[in-house]
Write a protein that holds these residues in place. Structure first.
Motif, PDB file in Angstrom:
ATOM      1  N   LYS A 203       0.805  -1.232   0.000  1.00  0.00           N
ATOM      2  CA  LYS A 203       0.000   0.000   0.000  1.00  0.00           C
ATOM      3  C   LYS A 203       0.836   1.281   0.000  1.00  0.00           C
TER       4      LYS A 203
ATOM      5  N   ARG B 286     -12.131  -4.995   2.557  1.00  0.00           N
ATOM      6  CA  ARG B 286     -11.266  -3.905   3.016  1.00  0.00           C
ATOM      7  C   ARG B 286     -11.787  -2.554   2.547  1.00  0.00           C
TER       8      ARG B 286
ATOM      9  N   ASP C  91     -10.075   0.145   2.512  1.00  0.00           N
ATOM     10  CA  ASP C  91      -9.014   0.938   1.894  1.00  0.00           C
ATOM     11  C   ASP C  91      -8.703   0.479   0.476  1.00  0.00           C
TER      12      ASP C  91
ATOM     13  N   PHE D 189      -5.534   1.070  -4.065  1.00  0.00           N
ATOM     14  CA  PHE D 189      -5.620   1.451  -2.655  1.00  0.00           C
ATOM     15  C   PHE D 189      -6.180   2.862  -2.579  1.00  0.00           C
TER      16      PHE D 189
END
Length: 219
Positions: A143, A172, A174, A218
């Motif tokens: 990330k 997730r 993110d 991301f």
């Protein structure tokens, strides 16, 4: 060690497109790929578990205005891609010989523009989850290394690994899942690999295996 491997390892030591332990640049490359290795400001595209480097070299042929780095620990495999790139005069290709879990020691925050994870070992046993290249441990490492808006591509023939990865990404907050398919060559994403097939991908497809693919960012 066989004579063939010794010859290949010697070639890796001498070839400037191979970054490995024992070379001064190995300790200095983090944050300096464009300046020290490629001598340009072009985007950096990284392939993990690159094996013989067929995909890395293939992308470099298609996109001469981008820089491509294949990462693998096997020196004998890297030698193949390195030698091919040298023979073809491709100066936008390099190979980093290291364990992928050490990736954050060789790239600075935001240094990678695009990441490919192609046909990694699926590590199917539950106890081996942390070794999968799409596990939380690795995602958390990737990330910060990928610049804002950079795309991560994932291809595999392994259904179990693909479903595991897909479920994890969807869970997730993110991560933005851009798209996915269970049959790459029959999908709208089929041109994302620019017609480049590795030796192992050809073997999988000839056996009738469906190639799975997804891409994400991301956020």
């Amino acid at each position: 060690m066989s004579r063939k491997k010794l010859v290949r390892f010697k070639a890796n030591e001498e070839n400037p497109n191979v970054i490995q332990a024992g070379k001064p640049i190995f300790e200095e490359i983090q944050g300096n790929w464009k300046e020290r290795q490629f001598n340009n400001e072009n985007p950096l595209v990284v392939e993990l578990a690159c094996g013989r480097g067929e995909f890395t070299v293939g992308l470099a042929r298609v996109f001469p205005s981008q820089n491509f780095i294949g990462v693998d620990i096997k020196g004998s495999r890297i030698w193949k891609g390195s030698s091919t790139a040298t023979a073809e005069g491709l100066e936008n290709v390099a190979f980093l010989r290291t364990q992928i879990q050490q990736l954050d020691k060789f790239f600075a925050v935001g240094e990678i523009d695009e990441l490919w994870i192609t046909f990694p070992d699926p590590f199917p046993r539950d106890g081996d989850e942390k070794r999968r290249l799409t596990s939380p441990r690795f995602l958390d490492m990737y990330k910060p290394l990928i610049k804002e808006g950079g795309v991560v591509h994932f291809k595999t023939d392994n259904t179990g690994l693909f479903e595991y990865t897909l479920e994890l990404l969807k869970s997730r907050e993110d991560i933005k899942l851009i798209g996915f398919t269970h049959d790459f060559y029959q999908s709208e994403w089929k041109d994302d690999h620019f017609g480049i097939k590795t030796r192992y991908e050809k073997i999988f497809t000839e056996k009738g295996e469906k190639i799975k693919y997804l891409k994400f960012q991301f956020i």
